[in-house]
Design a protein around this motif. Structure first.
Motif, PDB file in Angstrom:
ATOM      1  N   GLY A  34       0.814  -1.219   0.000  1.00  0.00           N
ATOM      2  CA  GLY A  34       0.000   0.000   0.000  1.00  0.00           C
ATOM      3  C   GLY A  34       0.840   1.258   0.000  1.00  0.00           C
ATOM      4  O   GLY A  34       0.491   2.259  -0.642  1.00  0.00           O
ATOM      5  N   LEU A  35       1.974   1.239   0.729  1.00  0.00           N
ATOM      6  CA  LEU A  35       2.838   2.407   0.764  1.00  0.00           C
ATOM      7  C   LEU A  35       3.427   2.702  -0.608  1.00  0.00           C
ATOM      8  O   LEU A  35       3.464   3.861  -1.059  1.00  0.00           O
ATOM      9  CB  LEU A  35       3.959   2.174   1.772  1.00  0.00           C
ATOM     10  CG  LEU A  35       4.977   3.320   1.938  1.00  0.00           C
ATOM     11  CD1 LEU A  35       4.284   4.583   2.406  1.00  0.00           C
ATOM     12  CD2 LEU A  35       6.088   2.922   2.905  1.00  0.00           C
ATOM     13  N   LEU A  36       3.891   1.659  -1.304  1.00  0.00           N
ATOM     14  CA  LEU A  36       4.428   1.870  -2.656  1.00  0.00           C
ATOM     15  C   LEU A  36       3.347   2.383  -3.600  1.00  0.00           C
ATOM     16  O   LEU A  36       3.604   3.254  -4.446  1.00  0.00           O
ATOM     17  CB  LEU A  36       5.016   0.553  -3.173  1.00  0.00           C
ATOM     18  CG  LEU A  36       6.279   0.052  -2.464  1.00  0.00           C
ATOM     19  CD1 LEU A  36       6.698  -1.298  -3.035  1.00  0.00           C
ATOM     20  CD2 LEU A  36       7.413   1.060  -2.593  1.00  0.00           C
ATOM     21  N   GLY A  37       2.118   1.854  -3.473  1.00  0.00           N
ATOM     22  CA  GLY A  37       1.034   2.350  -4.318  1.00  0.00           C
ATOM     23  C   GLY A  37       0.714   3.808  -4.050  1.00  0.00           C
ATOM     24  O   GLY A  37       0.484   4.596  -4.969  1.00  0.00           O
ATOM     25  N   ALA A  38       0.709   4.193  -2.747  1.00  0.00           N
ATOM     26  CA  ALA A  38       0.448   5.590  -2.396  1.00  0.00           C
ATOM     27  C   ALA A  38       1.539   6.505  -2.926  1.00  0.00           C
ATOM     28  O   ALA A  38       1.271   7.610  -3.419  1.00  0.00           O
ATOM     29  CB  ALA A  38       0.324   5.729  -0.876  1.00  0.00           C
ATOM     30  N   LEU A  39       2.809   6.045  -2.836  1.00  0.00           N
ATOM     31  CA  LEU A  39       3.898   6.849  -3.392  1.00  0.00           C
ATOM     32  C   LEU A  39       3.756   7.019  -4.901  1.00  0.00           C
ATOM     33  O   LEU A  39       4.034   8.099  -5.446  1.00  0.00           O
ATOM     34  CB  LEU A  39       5.246   6.192  -3.059  1.00  0.00           C
ATOM     35  CG  LEU A  39       5.680   6.244  -1.590  1.00  0.00           C
ATOM     36  CD1 LEU A  39       6.983   5.469  -1.390  1.00  0.00           C
ATOM     37  CD2 LEU A  39       5.842   7.684  -1.126  1.00  0.00           C
ATOM     38  N   GLY A  40       3.332   5.962  -5.596  1.00  0.00           N
ATOM     39  CA  GLY A  40       3.102   6.077  -7.035  1.00  0.00           C
ATOM     40  C   GLY A  40       2.015   7.077  -7.365  1.00  0.00           C
ATOM     41  O   GLY A  40       2.139   7.882  -8.305  1.00  0.00           O
ATOM     42  N   VAL A  41       0.922   7.081  -6.567  1.00  0.00           N
ATOM     43  CA  VAL A  41      -0.152   8.051  -6.786  1.00  0.00           C
ATOM     44  C   VAL A  41       0.346   9.468  -6.542  1.00  0.00           C
ATOM     45  O   VAL A  41       0.026  10.399  -7.304  1.00  0.00           O
ATOM     46  CB  VAL A  41      -1.350   7.717  -5.875  1.00  0.00           C
ATOM     47  CG1 VAL A  41      -2.398   8.826  -5.954  1.00  0.00           C
ATOM     48  CG2 VAL A  41      -1.966   6.385  -6.273  1.00  0.00           C
ATOM     49  N   LEU A  42       1.133   9.670  -5.488  1.00  0.00           N
ATOM     50  CA  LEU A  42       1.665  11.003  -5.203  1.00  0.00           C
ATOM     51  C   LEU A  42       2.575  11.491  -6.326  1.00  0.00           C
ATOM     52  O   LEU A  42       2.536  12.674  -6.706  1.00  0.00           O
ATOM     53  CB  LEU A  42       2.420  10.988  -3.877  1.00  0.00           C
ATOM     54  CG  LEU A  42       1.564  10.820  -2.612  1.00  0.00           C
ATOM     55  CD1 LEU A  42       2.464  10.738  -1.378  1.00  0.00           C
ATOM     56  CD2 LEU A  42       0.584  11.973  -2.477  1.00  0.00           C
ATOM     57  N   VAL A  43       3.410  10.608  -6.843  1.00  0.00           N
ATOM     58  CA  VAL A  43       4.281  10.998  -7.958  1.00  0.00           C
ATOM     59  C   VAL A  43       3.458  11.373  -9.187  1.00  0.00           C
ATOM     60  O   VAL A  43       3.747  12.366  -9.878  1.00  0.00           O
ATOM     61  CB  VAL A  43       5.262   9.853  -8.284  1.00  0.00           C
ATOM     62  CG1 VAL A  43       6.031  10.151  -9.568  1.00  0.00           C
ATOM     63  CG2 VAL A  43       6.244   9.652  -7.135  1.00  0.00           C
ATOM     64  N   ALA A  44       2.393  10.595  -9.475  1.00  0.00           N
ATOM     65  CA  ALA A  44       1.529  10.913 -10.620  1.00  0.00           C
ATOM     66  C   ALA A  44       0.850  12.261 -10.416  1.00  0.00           C
ATOM     67  O   ALA A  44       0.753  13.070 -11.356  1.00  0.00           O
ATOM     68  CB  ALA A  44       0.492   9.807 -10.811  1.00  0.00           C
ATOM     69  N   LEU A  45       0.358  12.544  -9.193  1.00  0.00           N
ATOM     70  CA  LEU A  45      -0.265  13.841  -8.918  1.00  0.00           C
ATOM     71  C   LEU A  45       0.735  14.980  -9.051  1.00  0.00           C
ATOM     72  O   LEU A  45       0.400  16.060  -9.558  1.00  0.00           O
ATOM     73  CB  LEU A  45      -0.874  13.836  -7.513  1.00  0.00           C
ATOM     74  CG  LEU A  45      -2.094  12.926  -7.300  1.00  0.00           C
ATOM     75  CD1 LEU A  45      -2.530  12.947  -5.839  1.00  0.00           C
ATOM     76  CD2 LEU A  45      -3.253  13.348  -8.202  1.00  0.00           C
ATOM     77  N   MET A  46       1.960  14.756  -8.600  1.00  0.00           N
ATOM     78  CA  MET A  46       2.988  15.786  -8.721  1.00  0.00           C
ATOM     79  C   MET A  46       3.297  16.077 -10.187  1.00  0.00           C
ATOM     80  O   MET A  46       3.422  17.242 -10.600  1.00  0.00           O
ATOM     81  CB  MET A  46       4.249  15.358  -7.990  1.00  0.00           C
ATOM     82  CG  MET A  46       5.359  16.407  -7.999  1.00  0.00           C
ATOM     83  SD  MET A  46       6.839  15.853  -7.111  1.00  0.00           S
ATOM     84  CE  MET A  46       7.355  14.496  -8.175  1.00  0.00           C
ATOM     85  N   ILE A  47       3.401  15.022 -10.995  1.00  0.00           N
ATOM     86  CA  ILE A  47       3.658  15.219 -12.425  1.00  0.00           C
ATOM     87  C   ILE A  47       2.494  15.964 -13.076  1.00  0.00           C
ATOM     88  O   ILE A  47       2.691  16.872 -13.886  1.00  0.00           O
ATOM     89  CB  ILE A  47       3.894  13.859 -13.110  1.00  0.00           C
ATOM     90  CG1 ILE A  47       5.187  13.226 -12.586  1.00  0.00           C
ATOM     91  CG2 ILE A  47       3.970  14.024 -14.623  1.00  0.00           C
ATOM     92  CD1 ILE A  47       5.425  11.825 -13.097  1.00  0.00           C
ATOM     93  N   GLY A  48       1.250  15.596 -12.701  1.00  0.00           N
ATOM     94  CA  GLY A  48       0.088  16.302 -13.246  1.00  0.00           C
ATOM     95  C   GLY A  48       0.075  17.761 -12.851  1.00  0.00           C
ATOM     96  O   GLY A  48      -0.276  18.635 -13.654  1.00  0.00           O
ATOM     97  N   SER A  49       0.456  18.063 -11.601  1.00  0.00           N
ATOM     98  CA  SER A  49       0.516  19.457 -11.156  1.00  0.00           C
ATOM     99  C   SER A  49       1.570  20.243 -11.929  1.00  0.00           C
ATOM    100  O   SER A  49       1.338  21.391 -12.323  1.00  0.00           O
ATOM    101  CB  SER A  49       0.815  19.500  -9.660  1.00  0.00           C
ATOM    102  OG  SER A  49       0.966  20.834  -9.221  1.00  0.00           O
ATOM    103  N   ILE A  50       2.720  19.620 -12.169  1.00  0.00           N
ATOM    104  CA  ILE A  50       3.774  20.297 -12.926  1.00  0.00           C
ATOM    105  C   ILE A  50       3.317  20.578 -14.353  1.00  0.00           C
ATOM    106  O   ILE A  50       3.527  21.677 -14.889  1.00  0.00           O
ATOM    107  CB  ILE A  50       5.060  19.444 -12.905  1.00  0.00           C
ATOM    108  CG1 ILE A  50       5.635  19.373 -11.492  1.00  0.00           C
ATOM    109  CG2 ILE A  50       6.101  20.018 -13.872  1.00  0.00           C
ATOM    110  CD1 ILE A  50       6.818  18.435 -11.352  1.00  0.00           C
ATOM    111  N   VAL A  51       2.666  19.585 -14.956  1.00  0.00           N
ATOM    112  CA  VAL A  51       2.171  19.789 -16.320  1.00  0.00           C
ATOM    113  C   VAL A  51       1.118  20.888 -16.350  1.00  0.00           C
ATOM    114  O   VAL A  51       1.076  21.715 -17.269  1.00  0.00           O
ATOM    115  CB  VAL A  51       1.608  18.463 -16.881  1.00  0.00           C
ATOM    116  CG1 VAL A  51       0.911  18.695 -18.212  1.00  0.00           C
ATOM    117  CG2 VAL A  51       2.723  17.448 -17.045  1.00  0.00           C
ATOM    118  N   GLY A  52       0.232  20.925 -15.321  1.00  0.00           N
ATOM    119  CA  GLY A  52      -0.767  21.979 -15.268  1.00  0.00           C
ATOM    120  C   GLY A  52      -0.159  23.365 -15.138  1.00  0.00           C
ATOM    121  O   GLY A  52      -0.623  24.324 -15.769  1.00  0.00           O
TER     122      GLY A  52
END
Length: 378
Positions: A34-52
Protein backbone atom coordinates in the motif's frame (compact mmCIF):
# COMPACT_ATOMS: atom_id res chain seq x y z
CA UNK A 1 22.83 -41.38 -3.47
CA UNK A 2 22.83 -38.54 -0.94
CA UNK A 3 23.63 -35.03 -1.96
CA UNK A 4 26.88 -33.47 -0.80
CA UNK A 5 26.07 -31.53 2.41
CA UNK A 6 28.90 -29.07 1.72
CA UNK A 7 27.40 -28.09 -1.64
CA UNK A 8 25.86 -24.59 -1.44
CA UNK A 9 22.13 -24.28 -1.87
CA UNK A 10 20.92 -22.79 -5.16
CA UNK A 11 20.17 -19.10 -4.97
CA UNK A 12 16.65 -18.03 -5.81
CA UNK A 13 16.94 -15.89 -8.98
CA UNK A 14 14.01 -13.71 -7.84
CA UNK A 15 15.65 -12.83 -4.54
CA UNK A 16 19.10 -12.47 -6.14
CA UNK A 17 18.11 -9.14 -7.71
CA UNK A 18 17.41 -6.24 -5.34
CA UNK A 19 14.42 -4.93 -7.29
CA UNK A 20 12.81 -8.34 -7.46
CA UNK A 21 13.50 -8.87 -3.77
CA UNK A 22 11.76 -5.58 -2.93
CA UNK A 23 8.82 -6.52 -5.13
CA UNK A 24 8.56 -9.95 -3.51
CA UNK A 25 8.72 -8.38 -0.05
CA UNK A 26 6.05 -5.84 -0.99
CA UNK A 27 3.77 -8.63 -2.19
CA UNK A 28 4.21 -10.47 1.06
CA UNK A 29 3.70 -7.33 3.17
CA UNK A 30 0.35 -5.55 2.56
CA UNK A 31 1.54 -2.39 4.33
CA UNK A 32 4.58 -2.05 2.08
CA UNK A 33 2.44 -2.75 -0.97
CA UNK A 34 0.00 0.00 0.00
CA UNK A 35 2.84 2.41 0.76
CA UNK A 36 4.43 1.87 -2.66
CA UNK A 37 1.03 2.35 -4.32
CA UNK A 38 0.45 5.59 -2.40
CA UNK A 39 3.90 6.85 -3.39
CA UNK A 40 3.10 6.08 -7.04
CA UNK A 41 -0.15 8.05 -6.79
CA UNK A 42 1.66 11.00 -5.20
CA UNK A 43 4.28 11.00 -7.96
CA UNK A 44 1.53 10.91 -10.62
CA UNK A 45 -0.26 13.84 -8.92
CA UNK A 46 2.99 15.79 -8.72
CA UNK A 47 3.66 15.22 -12.42
CA UNK A 48 0.09 16.30 -13.25
CA UNK A 49 0.52 19.46 -11.16
CA UNK A 50 3.77 20.30 -12.93
CA UNK A 51 2.17 19.79 -16.32
CA UNK A 52 -0.77 21.98 -15.27
CA UNK A 53 1.53 24.78 -14.18
CA UNK A 54 3.47 24.51 -17.44
CA UNK A 55 0.32 24.37 -19.56
CA UNK A 56 0.82 27.86 -20.99
CA UNK A 57 4.44 27.13 -21.86
CA UNK A 58 3.45 23.85 -23.51
CA UNK A 59 0.81 25.66 -25.55
CA UNK A 60 3.42 28.19 -26.71
CA UNK A 61 5.77 25.38 -27.70
CA UNK A 62 3.02 23.49 -29.52
CA UNK A 63 1.90 26.55 -31.48
CA UNK A 64 5.52 27.38 -32.37
CA UNK A 65 6.18 23.84 -33.64
CA UNK A 66 2.90 23.99 -35.59
CA UNK A 67 3.90 27.28 -37.23
CA UNK A 68 7.45 26.08 -37.91
CA UNK A 69 6.08 23.02 -39.71
CA UNK A 70 3.68 25.27 -41.60
CA UNK A 71 6.44 27.57 -42.83
CA UNK A 72 8.87 24.75 -43.60
CA UNK A 73 7.45 24.08 -47.12
CA UNK A 74 8.17 27.71 -48.03
CA UNK A 75 11.70 27.37 -46.67
CA UNK A 76 12.17 24.15 -48.64
CA UNK A 77 10.96 25.84 -51.84
CA UNK A 78 13.38 28.75 -51.42
CA UNK A 79 16.13 26.34 -50.42
CA UNK A 80 16.19 24.97 -53.97
CA UNK A 81 17.78 28.24 -55.05
CA UNK A 82 19.50 29.50 -51.89
CA UNK A 83 21.23 27.93 -48.87
CA UNK A 84 18.98 26.99 -45.98
CA UNK A 85 20.17 29.78 -43.61
CA UNK A 86 19.37 32.36 -46.29
CA UNK A 87 15.98 30.73 -46.95
CA UNK A 88 15.12 30.73 -43.25
CA UNK A 89 16.22 34.36 -42.98
CA UNK A 90 14.03 35.37 -45.92
CA UNK A 91 10.97 33.57 -44.56
CA UNK A 92 11.43 34.98 -41.05
CA UNK A 93 11.96 38.48 -42.45
CA UNK A 94 8.81 38.08 -44.55
CA UNK A 95 6.76 36.90 -41.57
CA UNK A 96 8.02 39.72 -39.37
CA UNK A 97 7.40 42.27 -42.13
CA UNK A 98 3.87 40.97 -42.65
CA UNK A 99 3.20 41.01 -38.91
CA UNK A 100 4.55 44.55 -38.56
CA UNK A 101 2.64 45.67 -41.64
CA UNK A 102 -0.62 44.31 -40.24
CA UNK A 103 -0.01 46.08 -36.93
CA UNK A 104 0.94 49.40 -38.55
CA UNK A 105 -1.92 49.25 -41.05
CA UNK A 106 -4.73 47.95 -38.87
CA UNK A 107 -4.03 49.10 -35.30
CA UNK A 108 -4.19 52.87 -35.97
CA UNK A 109 -7.28 52.33 -38.10
CA UNK A 110 -8.85 50.17 -35.39
CA UNK A 111 -8.10 52.80 -32.72
CA UNK A 112 -9.64 55.51 -34.89
CA UNK A 113 -12.72 53.49 -35.73
CA UNK A 114 -13.26 52.29 -32.15
CA UNK A 115 -12.92 55.89 -30.95
CA UNK A 116 -15.50 56.98 -33.52
CA UNK A 117 -17.72 54.12 -32.43
CA UNK A 118 -17.49 55.22 -28.79
CA UNK A 119 -18.21 58.85 -29.69
CA UNK A 120 -21.00 58.07 -32.12
CA UNK A 121 -22.39 55.12 -30.14
CA UNK A 122 -25.17 57.02 -28.33
CA UNK A 123 -26.29 58.71 -31.56
CA UNK A 124 -26.26 55.36 -33.40
CA UNK A 125 -28.44 53.85 -30.67
CA UNK A 126 -30.85 56.81 -30.84
CA UNK A 127 -31.08 56.49 -34.63
CA UNK A 128 -31.63 52.78 -34.20
CA UNK A 129 -34.48 53.42 -31.75
CA UNK A 130 -36.01 56.05 -34.05
CA UNK A 131 -35.98 53.76 -37.09
CA UNK A 132 -39.21 52.38 -38.52
CA UNK A 133 -37.89 48.82 -38.25
CA UNK A 134 -37.37 49.13 -34.50
CA UNK A 135 -40.80 50.73 -34.11
CA UNK A 136 -42.40 47.74 -35.85
CA UNK A 137 -40.47 45.24 -33.70
CA UNK A 138 -41.27 47.07 -30.44
CA UNK A 139 -44.92 47.30 -31.50
CA UNK A 140 -45.07 43.53 -31.96
CA UNK A 141 -43.18 42.52 -28.81
CA UNK A 142 -44.32 45.25 -26.43
CA UNK A 143 -42.41 47.91 -24.56
CA UNK A 144 -39.83 45.52 -23.08
CA UNK A 145 -37.41 46.00 -25.96
CA UNK A 146 -37.84 49.76 -25.87
CA UNK A 147 -37.15 49.91 -22.14
CA UNK A 148 -34.07 47.68 -22.44
CA UNK A 149 -32.53 49.74 -25.22
CA UNK A 150 -33.34 52.99 -23.43
CA UNK A 151 -31.70 51.65 -20.27
CA UNK A 152 -28.58 50.76 -22.24
CA UNK A 153 -28.56 54.24 -23.78
CA UNK A 154 -28.83 55.91 -20.37
CA UNK A 155 -25.98 53.75 -19.10
CA UNK A 156 -23.74 54.79 -21.99
CA UNK A 157 -24.57 58.47 -21.58
CA UNK A 158 -23.77 58.54 -17.83
CA UNK A 159 -20.04 59.32 -17.35
CA UNK A 160 -20.09 57.93 -13.81
CA UNK A 161 -20.67 54.45 -15.16
CA UNK A 162 -17.27 54.47 -16.84
CA UNK A 163 -15.65 54.44 -13.41
CA UNK A 164 -17.46 51.21 -12.63
CA UNK A 165 -16.08 49.49 -15.68
CA UNK A 166 -12.56 50.88 -15.21
CA UNK A 167 -11.42 47.69 -13.55
CA UNK A 168 -12.77 45.68 -16.45
CA UNK A 169 -10.98 47.92 -18.94
CA UNK A 170 -7.75 47.49 -16.98
CA UNK A 171 -8.22 43.71 -17.01
CA UNK A 172 -8.80 43.80 -20.75
CA UNK A 173 -5.64 45.87 -21.19
CA UNK A 174 -3.67 43.40 -19.09
CA UNK A 175 -5.07 40.57 -21.19
CA UNK A 176 -4.03 42.32 -24.39
CA UNK A 177 -0.53 42.90 -22.99
CA UNK A 178 -0.32 39.22 -22.03
CA UNK A 179 -1.48 38.24 -25.50
CA UNK A 180 1.20 40.40 -27.13
CA UNK A 181 3.80 38.80 -24.85
CA UNK A 182 2.59 35.35 -25.85
CA UNK A 183 2.72 36.26 -29.55
CA UNK A 184 6.29 37.50 -29.13
CA UNK A 185 7.34 34.30 -27.37
CA UNK A 186 5.70 32.17 -30.06
CA UNK A 187 7.46 34.13 -32.82
CA UNK A 188 10.86 33.69 -31.14
CA UNK A 189 10.28 29.96 -30.61
CA UNK A 190 9.10 29.61 -34.20
CA UNK A 191 12.33 31.20 -35.39
CA UNK A 192 14.45 28.76 -33.37
CA UNK A 193 12.39 25.75 -34.45
CA UNK A 194 12.61 26.74 -38.11
CA UNK A 195 16.39 27.02 -37.92
CA UNK A 196 16.83 23.72 -36.07
CA UNK A 197 13.95 21.73 -37.56
CA UNK A 198 16.15 19.27 -39.44
CA UNK A 199 18.40 18.65 -36.46
CA UNK A 200 15.29 18.08 -34.32
CA UNK A 201 14.10 15.47 -36.81
CA UNK A 202 17.50 13.74 -36.78
CA UNK A 203 17.44 13.59 -32.99
CA UNK A 204 13.90 12.18 -33.06
CA UNK A 205 15.03 9.47 -35.50
CA UNK A 206 17.85 8.45 -33.12
CA UNK A 207 15.26 7.28 -30.57
CA UNK A 208 14.08 4.60 -33.02
CA UNK A 209 15.95 1.29 -33.49
CA UNK A 210 18.35 1.33 -36.43
CA UNK A 211 16.39 -1.18 -38.50
CA UNK A 212 13.28 1.09 -38.35
CA UNK A 213 14.97 4.46 -38.86
CA UNK A 214 14.51 4.70 -42.62
CA UNK A 215 10.78 3.98 -42.36
CA UNK A 216 10.38 6.33 -39.40
CA UNK A 217 12.28 9.12 -41.16
CA UNK A 218 10.09 8.82 -44.24
CA UNK A 219 6.98 8.78 -42.08
CA UNK A 220 8.16 11.85 -40.16
CA UNK A 221 8.71 13.78 -43.40
CA UNK A 222 5.23 12.85 -44.66
CA UNK A 223 3.57 13.95 -41.41
CA UNK A 224 5.47 17.23 -41.21
CA UNK A 225 4.71 17.90 -44.87
CA UNK A 226 0.98 17.31 -44.31
CA UNK A 227 0.96 19.73 -41.36
CA UNK A 228 2.83 22.36 -43.36
CA UNK A 229 0.53 22.12 -46.34
CA UNK A 230 -2.53 22.34 -44.09
CA UNK A 231 -1.29 25.51 -42.36
CA UNK A 232 -0.57 27.19 -45.69
CA UNK A 233 -3.95 26.14 -47.10
CA UNK A 234 -5.92 27.33 -44.06
CA UNK A 235 -4.01 30.63 -43.98
CA UNK A 236 -4.78 31.13 -47.69
CA UNK A 237 -8.51 30.63 -47.06
CA UNK A 238 -8.43 33.03 -44.10
CA UNK A 239 -6.51 35.67 -46.05
CA UNK A 240 -8.99 35.43 -48.92
CA UNK A 241 -11.94 35.88 -46.57
CA UNK A 242 -10.27 38.78 -44.75
CA UNK A 243 -9.41 40.73 -47.92
CA UNK A 244 -12.81 40.19 -49.53
CA UNK A 245 -14.56 41.12 -46.28
CA UNK A 246 -12.58 44.35 -45.99
CA UNK A 247 -13.48 45.35 -49.55
CA UNK A 248 -17.14 44.39 -49.25
CA UNK A 249 -17.73 45.90 -45.80
CA UNK A 250 -16.08 49.17 -46.87
CA UNK A 251 -18.38 49.33 -49.90
CA UNK A 252 -21.62 48.80 -47.97
CA UNK A 253 -20.61 51.25 -45.24
CA UNK A 254 -20.39 48.82 -42.34
CA UNK A 255 -19.08 50.16 -39.02
CA UNK A 256 -15.39 49.50 -38.25
CA UNK A 257 -14.76 47.49 -41.46
CA UNK A 258 -11.09 46.86 -40.59
CA UNK A 259 -12.04 45.29 -37.25
CA UNK A 260 -14.77 43.21 -38.91
CA UNK A 261 -12.34 42.03 -41.60
CA UNK A 262 -9.90 41.00 -38.85
CA UNK A 263 -12.73 39.02 -37.20
CA UNK A 264 -13.43 37.33 -40.54
CA UNK A 265 -9.74 36.44 -40.96
CA UNK A 266 -9.43 34.98 -37.45
CA UNK A 267 -12.71 33.10 -37.83
CA UNK A 268 -11.63 31.49 -41.08
CA UNK A 269 -8.57 30.02 -39.35
CA UNK A 270 -10.95 27.84 -37.30
CA UNK A 271 -12.27 24.87 -39.32
CA UNK A 272 -15.99 24.33 -39.92
CA UNK A 273 -17.59 26.74 -37.45
CA UNK A 274 -15.13 29.64 -37.65
CA UNK A 275 -16.44 31.29 -40.81
CA UNK A 276 -20.06 30.89 -39.73
CA UNK A 277 -19.42 32.31 -36.25
CA UNK A 278 -17.50 35.28 -37.64
CA UNK A 279 -20.26 35.94 -40.20
CA UNK A 280 -22.91 36.04 -37.47
CA UNK A 281 -20.86 38.45 -35.35
CA UNK A 282 -20.19 40.72 -38.34
CA UNK A 283 -23.86 40.75 -39.37
CA UNK A 284 -24.98 41.65 -35.84
CA UNK A 285 -22.50 44.56 -35.74
CA UNK A 286 -23.72 45.73 -39.16
CA UNK A 287 -27.20 45.92 -37.64
CA UNK A 288 -26.12 49.08 -35.81
CA UNK A 289 -25.53 50.78 -39.16
CA UNK A 290 -28.92 49.80 -40.58
CA UNK A 291 -31.06 46.68 -40.99
CA UNK A 292 -30.45 46.88 -44.73
CA UNK A 293 -26.67 46.78 -44.21
CA UNK A 294 -27.05 43.76 -41.94
CA UNK A 295 -29.29 42.00 -44.47
CA UNK A 296 -26.80 42.63 -47.29
CA UNK A 297 -24.02 41.30 -45.06
CA UNK A 298 -25.99 38.13 -44.29
CA UNK A 299 -26.67 37.50 -47.99
CA UNK A 300 -23.02 38.09 -48.88
CA UNK A 301 -21.68 35.68 -46.27
CA UNK A 302 -24.23 33.02 -47.17
CA UNK A 303 -23.02 33.20 -50.77
CA UNK A 304 -19.36 33.33 -49.72
CA UNK A 305 -19.67 30.29 -47.46
CA UNK A 306 -21.12 28.28 -50.34
CA UNK A 307 -18.26 29.36 -52.62
CA UNK A 308 -15.70 28.59 -49.92
CA UNK A 309 -17.20 25.17 -49.17
CA UNK A 310 -17.62 23.98 -52.77
CA UNK A 311 -14.98 25.93 -54.76
CA UNK A 312 -12.16 27.42 -52.69
CA UNK A 313 -11.75 24.85 -49.93
CA UNK A 314 -11.74 21.74 -52.20
CA UNK A 315 -9.21 23.30 -54.56
CA UNK A 316 -6.87 24.49 -51.81
CA UNK A 317 -7.23 21.82 -49.13
CA UNK A 318 -7.34 18.81 -51.47
CA UNK A 319 -3.67 19.52 -52.27
CA UNK A 320 -2.88 20.03 -48.58
CA UNK A 321 -4.38 17.10 -46.69
CA UNK A 322 -6.41 14.18 -47.99
CA UNK A 323 -8.87 13.69 -45.13
CA UNK A 324 -12.40 12.38 -45.73
CA UNK A 325 -15.19 14.84 -44.97
CA UNK A 326 -16.66 12.79 -42.13
CA UNK A 327 -13.26 12.61 -40.40
CA UNK A 328 -12.85 16.37 -40.81
CA UNK A 329 -16.09 16.97 -38.92
CA UNK A 330 -15.27 14.42 -36.22
CA UNK A 331 -11.71 15.70 -35.79
CA UNK A 332 -12.74 19.37 -35.61
CA UNK A 333 -15.56 18.72 -33.11
CA UNK A 334 -13.39 16.44 -30.96
CA UNK A 335 -10.43 18.81 -31.05
CA UNK A 336 -12.64 21.75 -30.12
CA UNK A 337 -14.12 19.82 -27.19
CA UNK A 338 -10.68 18.84 -25.90
CA UNK A 339 -8.61 21.94 -26.61
CA UNK A 340 -10.94 24.77 -27.57
CA UNK A 341 -10.01 26.90 -30.58
CA UNK A 342 -6.41 25.65 -30.62
CA UNK A 343 -7.62 22.04 -30.47
CA UNK A 344 -9.96 22.58 -33.41
CA UNK A 345 -7.14 24.25 -35.35
CA UNK A 346 -4.68 21.36 -34.99
CA UNK A 347 -7.27 18.55 -35.11
CA UNK A 348 -7.35 18.19 -38.90
CA UNK A 349 -3.55 17.91 -39.43
CA UNK A 350 -3.46 15.45 -36.53
CA UNK A 351 -6.16 13.42 -38.28
CA UNK A 352 -4.16 13.58 -41.52
CA UNK A 353 -1.06 12.40 -39.64
CA UNK A 354 -2.99 9.48 -38.15
CA UNK A 355 -4.21 8.50 -41.63
CA UNK A 356 -0.62 8.58 -42.95
CA UNK A 357 0.58 6.41 -40.05
CA UNK A 358 -2.24 3.92 -40.59
CA UNK A 359 -1.60 3.71 -44.34
CA UNK A 360 2.19 3.34 -44.06
CA UNK A 361 2.59 1.38 -40.82
CA UNK A 362 -0.57 -0.42 -39.76
CA UNK A 363 -1.80 -1.60 -43.17
CA UNK A 364 1.60 -2.95 -44.35
CA UNK A 365 2.06 -4.76 -41.03
CA UNK A 366 -1.35 -6.38 -41.41
CA UNK A 367 -0.68 -7.27 -45.04
CA UNK A 368 2.55 -9.05 -44.09
CA UNK A 369 0.79 -11.29 -41.62
CA UNK A 370 0.13 -14.72 -43.13
CA UNK A 371 -2.32 -17.32 -41.95
CA UNK A 372 -0.70 -20.12 -39.91
CA UNK A 373 -0.32 -23.41 -41.78
CA UNK A 374 -3.19 -25.79 -41.37
CA UNK A 375 -2.56 -28.79 -39.10
CA UNK A 376 -3.43 -32.05 -40.84
CA UNK A 377 -4.67 -34.96 -38.82
CA UNK A 378 -2.49 -38.11 -38.92
Amino acid sequence: MNANPSRPKPIDPVLSQPSNAVAAYARSNPFMFGLLGALGVLVALMIGSIVGQLATVLVYVGVAVFLALGLDPIVTFIEKRLPRPAAVTMVVAGVLAAFAGIILAIVPLLVEQISNLINDGPQMIEDFIASDWFADVSGQFGSTIDESVQGGLDFVKDPDNFLDIGGGVFAVGAGIAGGLTGVTIVLILTLYFMVSLRSMKRVAVRFVPAYHRDTFSELLEDVSGAVGRYVIGQASLALTNGILSLIFLSIIGAPVPALLALIAFIGSMIPLVGTLSASIIISLICLFASPTTALISIIYYLVYMQIEAYVLSPRIMSKAVAVPGALVVIAAVGGGALGGILGALVAIPVAASVIIIVQKVVFPAQDNKKAPPAVTAR
